[in-house]
Design a protein around this motif. Structure first.
Motif, mmCIF file in Angstrom:
data_model
loop_
_atom_site.group_PDB
_atom_site.id
_atom_site.type_symbol
_atom_site.label_atom_id
_atom_site.label_comp_id
_atom_site.label_asym_id
_atom_site.label_seq_id
_atom_site.Cartn_x
_atom_site.Cartn_y
_atom_site.Cartn_z
ATOM 1 N N GLY A 1 -1.779 1.579 32.630
ATOM 2 C CA GLY A 1 -1.604 1.107 31.282
ATOM 3 C C GLY A 1 -2.880 1.228 30.528
ATOM 4 N N GLU A 2 -4.001 0.724 30.928
ATOM 5 C CA GLU A 2 -5.239 0.835 30.313
ATOM 6 C C GLU A 2 -5.677 2.301 30.086
ATOM 7 N N ARG B 1 8.112 10.161 32.903
ATOM 8 C CA ARG B 1 8.817 9.019 33.412
ATOM 9 C C ARG B 1 8.357 8.863 34.623
ATOM 10 N N ALA C 1 15.981 0.797 21.138
ATOM 11 C CA ALA C 1 15.171 1.917 21.870
ATOM 12 C C ALA C 1 16.109 2.881 22.491
ATOM 13 N N TYR C 2 17.048 2.404 23.281
ATOM 14 C CA TYR C 2 17.893 3.500 23.967
ATOM 15 C C TYR C 2 18.610 4.311 22.903
ATOM 16 N N VAL D 1 -3.163 -3.629 25.662
ATOM 17 C CA VAL D 1 -1.776 -3.551 26.395
ATOM 18 C C VAL D 1 -1.494 -4.796 26.630
ATOM 19 N N LEU E 1 2.346 4.294 25.494
ATOM 20 C CA LEU E 1 3.216 3.935 26.962
ATOM 21 C C LEU E 1 3.909 2.818 26.900
ATOM 22 N N ARG E 2 4.931 2.829 27.505
ATOM 23 C CA ARG E 2 6.043 1.533 27.580
ATOM 24 C C ARG E 2 6.212 1.232 29.197
ATOM 25 N N MET E 3 6.229 0.225 29.581
ATOM 26 C CA MET E 3 6.572 0.040 30.998
ATOM 27 C C MET E 3 7.220 -1.436 31.164
ATOM 28 N N SER E 4 7.921 -1.495 32.262
ATOM 29 C CA SER E 4 8.609 -2.646 32.440
ATOM 30 C C SER E 4 8.783 -2.863 33.990
ATOM 31 N N ASP F 1 16.288 6.920 21.368
ATOM 32 C CA ASP F 1 15.932 7.981 22.373
ATOM 33 C C ASP F 1 17.320 9.124 22.574
ATOM 34 N N HIS G 1 9.468 -8.871 29.628
ATOM 35 C CA HIS G 1 8.590 -8.244 30.843
ATOM 36 C C HIS G 1 8.362 -6.809 30.596
ATOM 37 N N SER G 2 8.438 -6.166 29.457
ATOM 38 C CA SER G 2 8.138 -4.751 29.130
ATOM 39 C C SER G 2 6.692 -4.968 28.816
ATOM 40 N N THR G 3 5.911 -4.012 28.715
ATOM 41 C CA THR G 3 4.478 -3.821 28.283
ATOM 42 C C THR G 3 4.404 -2.608 27.410
ATOM 43 N N LEU H 1 -3.955 3.676 27.390
ATOM 44 C CA LEU H 1 -4.603 3.411 26.015
ATOM 45 C C LEU H 1 -5.823 4.145 25.647
ATOM 46 N N ALA I 1 8.826 8.406 23.828
ATOM 47 C CA ALA I 1 10.150 7.511 24.057
ATOM 48 C C ALA I 1 9.972 6.255 23.655
ATOM 49 N N ARG I 2 10.931 5.548 23.124
ATOM 50 C CA ARG I 2 11.056 4.110 22.886
ATOM 51 C C ARG I 2 11.659 3.132 24.083
ATOM 52 N N SER I 3 12.252 3.779 24.980
ATOM 53 C CA SER I 3 12.669 3.028 26.089
ATOM 54 C C SER I 3 11.832 2.613 27.353
ATOM 55 N N SER I 4 11.617 1.413 27.476
ATOM 56 C CA SER I 4 10.592 1.017 28.834
ATOM 57 C C SER I 4 11.409 1.106 30.221
#
Lengths: 617, 199
Positions: B25-26, B6, A252-253, A14, B35-38, A256, A177-179, B29, B59-62
Motif C-alpha cells: 500500500g505504501e 488484481r 464501486a462495483y 494510506v 490502490l484499494r485493498m480489503s 467498474d 476494512h478496506s484501505t 502511494l 478500478a473502484r472495487s476493493s
C-alpha cells in the motif's frame, strides 16, 4: 503523535476505512466518543482510545451500546459534538435509547456509526440497519468508499446540527476494512466543554411531552427529506436511458461494471449517499429519464421499495427491478463479477468474462477453521466442564466471544446462541422446560454487557442451572479492549475503577458461587462437579488471563512442553483438547510446536502416560 | 478490467501478510499508483485463513471476484491451492513451499495434499508458478519471520504489479520496524533473486 492527528492538510495517507472515519471525526472536532467494541467497527474506537490520551477528546469503552448511546446523547444535548460507534447488532441493544432520542433530538452534532456486516464475516446475522433510519425517523448517510467515509463524517455532524437530530452513519465491512489513499483536511478546533440548559418539557419524555415531540420529529423528518433532495451525496452521472440506482460499496462495483461492459453511453447512475429519507424529487426526475432501472443494493430491498413507490406517485410505469431470481439476492455481500453479470443480463449486453478454472481433480484442501489459541484458558475450562458433566444429559447455551469457537468439534461446547447475553436468559428457559442439566457459558465482557439481567432473573425466579463465567480479563475477540472487569493499572491507567465479577455475582444473591483456575485441571473438575450438583442457580467463575493478552505483560516466555518418549500415542491430548500447538510428525508421532506452546500444561495433566513434560531450561 | 492489476494474498493468521499488504500500500502511494485493498479481520484471524485483496489501478472495487486475480501470493502451499478459485489461466502464482498443516489434519479430519501433486495442479492450470522455500530463505536472510518479505521480492520479480523494487524497498524502510529493516531488505532481495532463477 498519533498518525491520525497529523495536522498537514493535503497530505496523503494510506488508511483503513475505520481510520478514515476516525480521522474524519477528528477533522469535524468530535469531543466525545463512546462505544462497545464490535467487528467491523472496532478500529474506529481503538484509534479514539489512543487519541484520547493525547488530546481533549473524551473517549470511553461503555458497558454496552445502549449505555454508549446514552453517554453520547447527554453530551450532544450539552452542545458537544459526539459520536457513538457500534456494529450493526449493537443498534438493537441501543434501540431503546435511539427511538426516543429521535423525539428529543440533539443540540450539538451526534453521529451514530452502524457498521453492518453483509456475509457475516464475524457476526450472528446480516441485518440491514438502513431500516433503523425508517423506524426511528433519523437521517441515514452511507459512504461508497474509504475516502468518502472520511469526508462524509464532517457533513454528518453538520447535518445533525442543522436538523437537531442524531445522524446514522451506516457502513459495511468492505468500507470499514478496506484501505485506500486518503487526503487529510483541516482539523476543526474541538469544543470539549458544554452546558446543559434545563428544559424538562422538551427533555423529559412523559406522554404529554412525547406527543409534542413526535410532531417535532416529523417536522425534522420533512426537513431531512428536503436536505436529502438537495444532498451533494445523491449523485447522478451519465446520460443514458438505462438507469442504475445504487448505494454503498455497490456503487464501486457498478462503476467498474460500466467500464468493463463498455456501456458508459447507455447508462445513467444515481448513487444514493443520503439514504433516509430517500430523495423523492431526485428519484422521480431520474426515473422519468430512464427506460428501465436496476436497483443495486446489498441486503434488503430498502431502496427498491421506495423507488417503486416514488414511480407510482409519479405515474411512471417503467420496469424497476433489484432483488429476485436472476437478479440480486438479499443474501450476503456482492462482488464485482456478480454485479457485472446481473447488469449485463438485465440490460441485454454481452458480458466479457475470464473463464473460471476447471478445478476438478485438484487435490482436496483440508479445512482450516478458526480455533481457540494454543494455551487458551477457555479450552481448559471446556475440558474440565466436559469431564465434570460426564454421565449427565446436558444443554450448553453459549454466548458471544472467542469462546463461541468452543462449539466446534472436538470440544463441542455450545448448543444455543442468539445474541449478546443470551446464555443467561436462555438457560432460564431451557432449565424450566427440560429435564437436562443446563450449563451455560459467558465471557467477562459479555457478562457486563447484557448477561447480568438474565442472572438476576434466574435468582428471582429460582431457575436451576450453572453459569460458567469465562473471565479472561479482557474483551479478547475484538482485539483486547478494556471492560469494567479489567485491571487498567496493568495498562498504566490510574483513573479507572474496576468491577469484580465475583462481588457482583455474590451481591445478586446467587446461592452457590465458586472460582476456579482452569489450568489446574483436577481441582477445576471437582469444583465444577459441586456446582453442577447444586439445585438452583450456581455460578463458577473461571479466571485466567487471555493467553495472547498476557504475552504483553510477561517479561519471559513460559516454558513450553514437549512429548517425551513415554508417549504411547493414545492421542487423548489431540483428540480432546485440539490445541493447535500439537502436530503429527512424518511417522505419525504426536509433537508440540515449542513456538506455539504457551506452557499452560493442561495437556500434561491429562496425558495417561504422563509423557508431556516441560522443556528443560 | 484491463487497466487494473488484481492481487490476492492468502496466508494463515500470524504469517505477516497484513504487514506485506501494508508495505505494498505504501509502495503504491510512493509510486503514485491508485490502490484499494480489503482484508478480513476478526474471527477469521483466530488461526484461520487471512485473505487480502489488492487492486492496483483505476478500478473502484476493493475486492476481487472468483477467477479474476492476475496474481496470487500464497504464504502456505495448501492455502495457495485453496486460492485457485480466485485464479484464471493467465494468473501468475507465487507460493511458499513450507506447509503449515491445519489442525484438522492432526485430528484426522483431513489429509494434507502431496506437495508434488499440489504444484502440478497449480502449474497445469495457470500461466506461471513460482514456488520458493520462503522459510529457508528468510532464515538465511536472518529472521524466519521475514517470509512475507521473501514473497514480496518474488512477487515484484514477476513484474505483474506496476511497482518497482525501489518503491517497495522504500516502503519496507518506513513500514517495518527499524531493527528489522536490513534483514527485511535482504529477504526481499533474496526472494527477488530466487524468483528470477525460477523456471
Amino acid at each position: 503523535m498519533h498518525k491520525l492527528l497529523t495536522d498537514q492538510p493535503g497530505l496523503q495517507m494510506v488508511m483503513l476505512g475505520n481510520e478514515a472515519i476516525a480521522r474524519g471525526a477528528i477533522e469535524a472536532g468530535v469531543a466525545v466518543a463512546a462505544t462497545y467494541p464490535g467487528t467491523p467497527s472496532s478500529e474506529i474506537a481503538n484509534n479514539f482510545f489512543q487519541i484520547s490520551r493525547e488530546t481533549d477528546l473524551y473517549f470511553e469503552y461503555s458497558t454496552n451500546e445502549k449505555v454508549a448511546l446514552e453517554v453520547a446523547a447527554a453530551a450532544a444535548n450539552s452542545g458537544v459534538r459526539s459520536m457513538c460507534i457500534m456494529k450493526h447488532v449493537g443498534m438493537n441493544v441501543a434501540a431503546d435509547a435511539l427511538m426516543t432520542l429521535a423525539y428529543v433530538g440533539v443540540k450539538g452534532g451526534l453521529v451514530i456509526v452502524s457498521a453492518d456486516d453483509p456475509s457475516m464475516f464475524s457476526s450472528q446475522n446480516e441485518q440491514d440497519n438502513r431500516y433503523y433510519g425508517k423506524l426511528s425517523g433519523l437521517p441515514v448517510l452511507e459512504p461508497s468508499s474509504v475516502e468518502e467515509a472520511g469526508e462524509m463524517i464532517s457533513h454528518a455532524f453538520e447535518l445533525s446540527e442543522t436538523l437537531q437530530e442524531p445522524v446514522i452513519f451506516r457502513t459495511t465491512t468492505r468500507i470499514n476494512h478496506s484501505t485506500a489513499v486518503v487526503t487529510l483536511r483541516t482539523i476543526r478546533k474541538q469544543i470539549s466543554r458544554g452546558d446543559f440548559i434545563k428544559d424538562p418539557f422538551n427533555y423529559v419524555t412523559v406522554p404529554a411531552v412525547s406527543r409534542r415531540l413526535h410532531v417535532k420529529l416529523l417536522a425534522h423528518l420533512d426537513q431531512a427529506a428536503r436536505c436529502s433532495d438537495e444532498s451533494p451525496y445523491n449523485i447522478v452521472s451519465g446520460n443514458g436511458s438505462w438507469g442504475v440506482i445504487c448505494s454503498g460499496v455497490s456503487f464501486a462495483y457498478v462503476s467498474d461494471a460500466v467500464q468493463d461492459l463498455g456501456i458508459g453511453d447507455q447508462i445513467r447512475i444515481l448513487r444514493i449517499g443520503f439514504s433516509h429519507p430517500m430523495p423523492a424529487g431526485v428519484i422521480k426526475t431520474f426515473l422519468a429519464s430512464c427506460q428501465k432501472v436496476l436497483v443495486v443494493e446489498e441486503g434488503e430491498p430498502y431502496m427498491e421499495e421506495s423507488v417503486k413507490a416514488f414511480a407510482q406517485e409519479a405515474g411512471l410505469t417503467l420496469p424497476i427491478q433489484g432483488k429476485g431470481e436472476g437478479l440480486f439476492s438479499r443474501l450476503y455481500e456482492f462482488d464485482p463479477r456478480m454485479v457485472r453479470e446481473v447488469m449485463a443480463s438485465y440490460f441485454g449486453v454481452p458480458c466479457p468474462a475470464k473463464p473460471r478454472l476447471d478445478l476438478s481433480g485438484v487435490p482436496e484442501v483440508p479445512q482450516r477453521p478458526p480455533n481457540l489459541c494454543a494455551g487458551c484458558s477457555h479450552r481448559a475450562t471446556y475440558y474440565a466442564v466436559k469431564k465434570a458433566a460426564e454421565g449427565m444429559q446436558t444443554i450448553y447455551p453459549t454466548d458471544i466471544g472467542c469462546y463461541t469457537l468452543g462449539f466446534l468439534p472436538p470440544l463441542g461446547m455450545g448448543d444455543f446462541l442468539i445474541c449478546m447475553g443470551s446464555s443467561t436468559g436462555t438457560s432460564c428457559g431451557f432449565s424450566r422446560v427440560t429435564d437436562k442439566k443446563v450449563i451455560s457459558f459467558i465471557g467477562d465482557s459479555t457478562f457486563f454487557h447484557s448477561g447480568i439481567p438474565g442472572l438476576i432473573n434466574a435468582v428471582f425466579n429460582n431457575h436451576n442451572f450453572t453459569l460458567v463465567i469465562l473471565d479472561n480479563g479482557v474483551t479478547a475477540m475484538t482485539g483486547h479492549q478494556p471492560n469494567p472487569g479489567v485491571d487498567m493499572k496493568l495498562l498504566n491507567f490510574q483513573d479507572y475503577g474496576q468491577v469484580s465479577i465475583e462481588a457482583v455475582v455474590r451481591a445478586l444473591g446467587v446461592p452457590h458461587v465458586a472460582v476456579i483456575q482452569p489450568y489446574k485441571v483436577k481441582k477445576s473438575i471437582e469444583t465444577l462437579k459441586e456446582a453442577f450438583n447444586f439445585k438452583g442457580v450456581s455460578v463458577v467463575i473461571s479466571r485466567e488471563m487471555c493467553t495472547l493478552y498476557a504475552k504483553g505483560f510477561k517479561k519471559t516466555k513460559t516454558r513450553p512442553y514437549y512429548v517425551s518418549d513415554k508417549c504411547k500415542n493414545h492421542r487423548e491430548c489431540i483428540s480432546q483438547l485440539a490445541c493447535p500447538a500439537f502436530f503429527l510428525d512424518a511417522a505419525g508421532a504426536v509433537k508440540i510446536d515449542p513456538v506455539m506452546c504457551a506452557g499452560c500444561a493442561v495437556c500434561a495433566q491429562i496425558c495417561p502416560e504422563n509423557a508431556i513434560l516441560p522443556v528443560k531450561a | 478490467m484491463s487497466d487494473s492489476t488484481r492481487l490476492i494474498m492468502v496466508a494463515v493468521g500470524g504469517q505477516g501478510n497484513l504487514l506485506a499488504s501494508s508495505v505494498l500500500g505504501e509502495a503504491a502511494l510512493l509510486a503514485g499508483i491508485p490502490l484499494r485493498m480489503s482484508e478480513i479481520h476478526g474471527m477469521a484471524q483466530r488461526g484461520g485463513v487471512v485473505e487480502s485483496a489488492l487492486v492496483f489501478g483505476n478500478a473502484r472495487s476493493s475486492i476481487i471476484s472468483d477467477g479474476e486475480a492476475d496474481v496470487l501470493v500464497g504464504f502456505e502451499p495448501s492455502e495457495t491451492l485453496r486460492g485457485l478459485n480466485k485464479c484464471n489461466a493467465q494468473t501468475v502464482i507465487i507460493t511458499n513451499l513450507s506447509p503449515l498443516p491445519p489442525f484438522t489434519v492432526a485430528i484426522g479430519k483431513g489429509v494434507y495434499p502431496d506437495m508434488a501433486e499440489l504444484q502440478q495442479a497449480i502449474r497445469s492450470r495457470t500461466a506461471r508458478l513460482v514456488a520458493v522455500n520462503a522459510v529457508e530463505i528468510a532464515k538465511t536472510a536472518g529472521n524466519v519471520l521475514a517470509v512475507n518479505m521473501v514473497l514480496l521480492g518474488a512477487l515484484i520479480q514477476t513484474g505483474v504489479l506496476p511497482l518497482t523494487s525501489a518503491h517497495v524497498k522504500q516502503a519496507i524502510q518506513t513500514k517495518t520496524k527499524a531493527a528489522f529493516v536490513d534483514i527485511n531488505i535482504r529477504a526481499f532481495d533474496m526472494g527477488y533473486e530466487v524468483a528470477g532463477q525460477h523456471r
